[in-house]
Design a protein around this motif. Structure first.
Motif, mmCIF file in Angstrom:
data_model
loop_
_atom_site.group_PDB
_atom_site.id
_atom_site.type_symbol
_atom_site.label_atom_id
_atom_site.label_comp_id
_atom_site.label_asym_id
_atom_site.label_seq_id
_atom_site.Cartn_x
_atom_site.Cartn_y
_atom_site.Cartn_z
ATOM 1 N N LEU A 1 0.828 -1.211 0.000
ATOM 2 C CA LEU A 1 0.000 0.000 0.000
ATOM 3 C C LEU A 1 0.862 1.260 0.000
ATOM 4 O O LEU A 1 1.918 1.299 0.642
ATOM 5 N N LEU B 1 -2.210 5.947 2.115
ATOM 6 C CA LEU B 1 -3.310 5.008 2.347
ATOM 7 C C LEU B 1 -3.056 4.179 3.594
ATOM 8 O O LEU B 1 -3.969 3.946 4.399
ATOM 9 N N GLU C 1 -3.886 6.202 6.624
ATOM 10 C CA GLU C 1 -5.339 6.330 6.779
ATOM 11 C C GLU C 1 -5.933 5.058 7.378
ATOM 12 O O GLU C 1 -6.765 5.125 8.284
ATOM 13 N N ILE C 2 -5.506 3.910 6.912
ATOM 14 C CA ILE C 2 -6.008 2.638 7.445
ATOM 15 C C ILE C 2 -5.588 2.461 8.902
ATOM 16 O O ILE C 2 -6.353 1.961 9.725
#
Length: 88
Positions: free
Chosen positions: A10, A14, A17-18
């Motif tokens: 990833l 991202l 954010e996860i």
């Protein structure tokens, strides 16, 4: 299903954010609905059962009894009735 480390695949934004929602846990990311196949489509089972059911309807319309069809296809009489009387 194979385990894959998220920081390898990833992008950094991202991943950050996860990590707001899950830290150190495992999550499952499903395939999109458009890519999913219905039961038996990949293996061809759905197609084989459709062909079998068409043959059962054809034999019934030609005069075979439900008991004869049950014995020939190794299905219960109730299963044969469901196939014959279904709307297809």
């Amino acid at each position: 299903m194979k385990y894959v480390n998220a920081d390898i695949i990833l992008p950094e934004p991202l991943l950050k954010e996860i990590q707001k929602y899950v830290q150190g846990g495992m999550i499952y990311i499903p395939t999109p609905e458009s890519a999913r196949k219905k039961w038996g489509e990949k293996s061809g089972s759905r197609n084989l059962l459709s062909q079998r059911n068409e043959m059962i309807r054809k034999h019934f319309s030609e005069g075979m009894t439900i008991d004869q069809l049950s014995g020939q296809y190794c299905l219960s009489c109730d299963s044969i009735k469901k196939i014959i009387y279904s709307k297809k």
